[in-house]
Scaffold this motif. Sequence first.
Motif, PDB file in Angstrom:
ATOM      1  N   ALA A  58       4.749  41.580  12.500  1.00  0.00           N
ATOM      2  CA  ALA A  58       4.382  41.826  11.108  1.00  0.00           C
ATOM      3  C   ALA A  58       3.011  41.215  10.863  1.00  0.00           C
ATOM      4  CB  ALA A  58       5.418  41.234  10.159  1.00  0.00           C
ATOM      5  N   GLU A  59       2.310  41.754   9.877  1.00  0.00           N
ATOM      6  CA  GLU A  59       1.001  41.191   9.544  1.00  0.00           C
ATOM      7  C   GLU A  59       0.710  41.308   8.063  1.00  0.00           C
ATOM      8  OE1 GLU A  59      -2.271  44.646  10.430  1.00  0.00           O
ATOM      9  OE2 GLU A  59      -1.601  43.477  12.146  1.00  0.00           O
ATOM     10  N   LYS A  60      -0.266  40.521   7.670  1.00  0.00           N
ATOM     11  CA  LYS A  60      -0.725  40.501   6.281  1.00  0.00           C
ATOM     12  C   LYS A  60      -2.242  40.382   6.329  1.00  0.00           C
ATOM     13  CE  LYS A  60       0.273  37.927   2.023  1.00  0.00           C
ATOM     14  NZ  LYS A  60       0.945  38.995   1.322  1.00  0.00           N
ATOM     15  N   GLN A  61      -2.924  41.143   5.473  1.00  0.00           N
ATOM     16  CA  GLN A  61      -4.376  41.073   5.370  1.00  0.00           C
ATOM     17  C   GLN A  61      -4.752  40.469   4.030  1.00  0.00           C
ATOM     18  OE1 GLN A  61      -6.538  44.650   6.337  1.00  0.00           O
ATOM     19  NE2 GLN A  61      -4.909  45.356   7.696  1.00  0.00           N
ATOM     20  N   VAL A  62      -5.663  39.511   4.066  1.00  0.00           N
ATOM     21  CA  VAL A  62      -6.077  38.813   2.851  1.00  0.00           C
ATOM     22  C   VAL A  62      -7.590  38.602   2.893  1.00  0.00           C
ATOM     23  CG1 VAL A  62      -5.917  36.614   1.615  1.00  0.00           C
ATOM     24  CG2 VAL A  62      -3.868  37.639   2.592  1.00  0.00           C
TER      25      VAL A  62
ATOM     26  N   ILE B  84     -12.094  39.447   5.803  1.00  0.00           N
ATOM     27  CA  ILE B  84     -10.713  39.888   5.668  1.00  0.00           C
ATOM     28  C   ILE B  84      -9.962  39.297   6.853  1.00  0.00           C
ATOM     29  CG2 ILE B  84      -9.112  41.837   5.567  1.00  0.00           C
ATOM     30  CD1 ILE B  84     -11.065  41.747   3.187  1.00  0.00           C
ATOM     31  N   LEU B  85      -9.053  38.385   6.566  1.00  0.00           N
ATOM     32  CA  LEU B  85      -8.253  37.744   7.607  1.00  0.00           C
ATOM     33  C   LEU B  85      -6.979  38.548   7.802  1.00  0.00           C
ATOM     34  CD1 LEU B  85      -7.837  35.208   9.453  1.00  0.00           C
ATOM     35  CD2 LEU B  85      -6.405  34.348   7.608  1.00  0.00           C
ATOM     36  N   ILE B  86      -6.689  38.879   9.049  1.00  0.00           N
ATOM     37  CA  ILE B  86      -5.440  39.543   9.403  1.00  0.00           C
ATOM     38  C   ILE B  86      -4.582  38.509  10.123  1.00  0.00           C
ATOM     39  CG2 ILE B  86      -4.340  41.397  10.705  1.00  0.00           C
ATOM     40  CD1 ILE B  86      -7.159  42.807  10.571  1.00  0.00           C
ATOM     41  N   ALA B  87      -3.471  38.133   9.509  1.00  0.00           N
ATOM     42  CA  ALA B  87      -2.521  37.195  10.125  1.00  0.00           C
ATOM     43  C   ALA B  87      -1.398  38.025  10.728  1.00  0.00           C
ATOM     44  CB  ALA B  87      -1.980  36.231   9.085  1.00  0.00           C
ATOM     45  N   ARG B  88      -1.167  37.865  12.030  1.00  0.00           N
ATOM     46  CA  ARG B  88      -0.159  38.650  12.747  1.00  0.00           C
ATOM     47  C   ARG B  88       0.840  37.699  13.407  1.00  0.00           C
ATOM     48  NH1 ARG B  88      -3.313  41.992  16.233  1.00  0.00           N
ATOM     49  NH2 ARG B  88      -3.669  43.182  14.333  1.00  0.00           N
ATOM     50  N   VAL B  89       2.114  37.984  13.189  1.00  0.00           N
ATOM     51  CA  VAL B  89       3.204  37.165  13.732  1.00  0.00           C
ATOM     52  C   VAL B  89       4.119  38.073  14.543  1.00  0.00           C
ATOM     53  CG1 VAL B  89       5.222  35.784  13.109  1.00  0.00           C
ATOM     54  CG2 VAL B  89       3.087  35.505  11.834  1.00  0.00           C
ATOM     55  N   SER B  90       4.502  37.623  15.740  1.00  0.00           N
ATOM     56  CA  SER B  90       5.402  38.396  16.603  1.00  0.00           C
ATOM     57  C   SER B  90       6.531  37.512  17.106  1.00  0.00           C
ATOM     58  CB  SER B  90       4.649  38.954  17.818  1.00  0.00           C
ATOM     59  OG  SER B  90       3.605  39.803  17.419  1.00  0.00           O
ATOM     60  N   VAL B  91       7.713  38.084  17.235  1.00  0.00           N
ATOM     61  CA  VAL B  91       8.861  37.357  17.776  1.00  0.00           C
ATOM     62  C   VAL B  91       8.704  37.268  19.293  1.00  0.00           C
ATOM     63  CG1 VAL B  91      11.368  37.338  18.056  1.00  0.00           C
ATOM     64  CG2 VAL B  91      10.358  38.140  15.898  1.00  0.00           C
ATOM     65  N   ALA B  92       8.649  36.033  19.807  1.00  0.00           N
ATOM     66  CA  ALA B  92       8.510  35.801  21.248  1.00  0.00           C
ATOM     67  C   ALA B  92       9.860  35.519  21.902  1.00  0.00           C
ATOM     68  CB  ALA B  92       7.546  34.641  21.508  1.00  0.00           C
ATOM     69  N   SER B  93      10.745  34.833  21.176  1.00  0.00           N
ATOM     70  CA  SER B  93      12.082  34.568  21.715  1.00  0.00           C
ATOM     71  C   SER B  93      13.050  34.267  20.577  1.00  0.00           C
ATOM     72  CB  SER B  93      12.068  33.411  22.724  1.00  0.00           C
ATOM     73  OG  SER B  93      11.808  32.176  22.085  1.00  0.00           O
ATOM     74  N   VAL B  94      14.319  34.559  20.841  1.00  0.00           N
ATOM     75  CA  VAL B  94      15.398  34.319  19.885  1.00  0.00           C
ATOM     76  C   VAL B  94      16.482  33.550  20.624  1.00  0.00           C
ATOM     77  CG1 VAL B  94      17.119  35.378  18.365  1.00  0.00           C
ATOM     78  CG2 VAL B  94      14.886  36.486  18.684  1.00  0.00           C
ATOM     79  N   ASP B  95      16.874  32.388  20.102  1.00  0.00           N
ATOM     80  CA  ASP B  95      17.944  31.589  20.711  1.00  0.00           C
ATOM     81  C   ASP B  95      19.176  31.650  19.802  1.00  0.00           C
ATOM     82  OD1 ASP B  95      19.709  29.667  21.670  1.00  0.00           O
ATOM     83  OD2 ASP B  95      18.119  28.240  22.145  1.00  0.00           O
ATOM     84  N   PRO B  96      20.170  32.460  20.170  1.00  0.00           N
ATOM     85  CA  PRO B  96      21.343  32.612  19.313  1.00  0.00           C
ATOM     86  C   PRO B  96      22.184  31.339  19.202  1.00  0.00           C
ATOM     87  CG  PRO B  96      21.528  33.992  21.287  1.00  0.00           C
ATOM     88  CD  PRO B  96      20.206  33.313  21.348  1.00  0.00           C
TER      89      PRO B  96
END
Length: 150
Positions: free
Chosen positions: A21-25, A102-114
């Motif tokens: 997901a990302e957001k531009q500000v 314009i800053l684009i902040a991008r976040v990605s899921v790298a791992s999930v520990d159930p």
Amino acid sequence: MTEQHPSGGYILEELSVGMTAEKQVEITEARIQHFAEASDDFNPVHMDEEFASKTAYRGRIAHGLLSASIGSAVVGTILPGAGAIYLSQTLAFHKPVRIGDILIARVSVASVDPETARVVLTAEGYVGDDLVMNGEATVRVPRRRRPAKA
């Protein structure tokens, strides 16, 4: 690109590696001023053009943590979203961010520990094609949603 979940936040079981997901500000004078007031960081490299013009940056730059806070907004409002709690964050800053960028902040899921309900996220910030910051966040994510209020 992952959109905000209709409930406001993803639960652990809905997350998978690779979700992004990302957001531009736009970084504005007002954002810098508000951040300085909120953080009490009035370093003249952020606030005073005359001072900043004599530094290695040759002009004012935004607070690094202002830029990083846009990544935090992605984590808290989009991915994973409402209910995610920061446990840790690493950051490296590579290039300055300036008023008007314009800053684009991008976040990605790298791992999930159930087992621990912990999710590791990669976080990056760009201005155009330039990587200005990156790091890794660990967050705790709810396993289920709160029931709707009657």
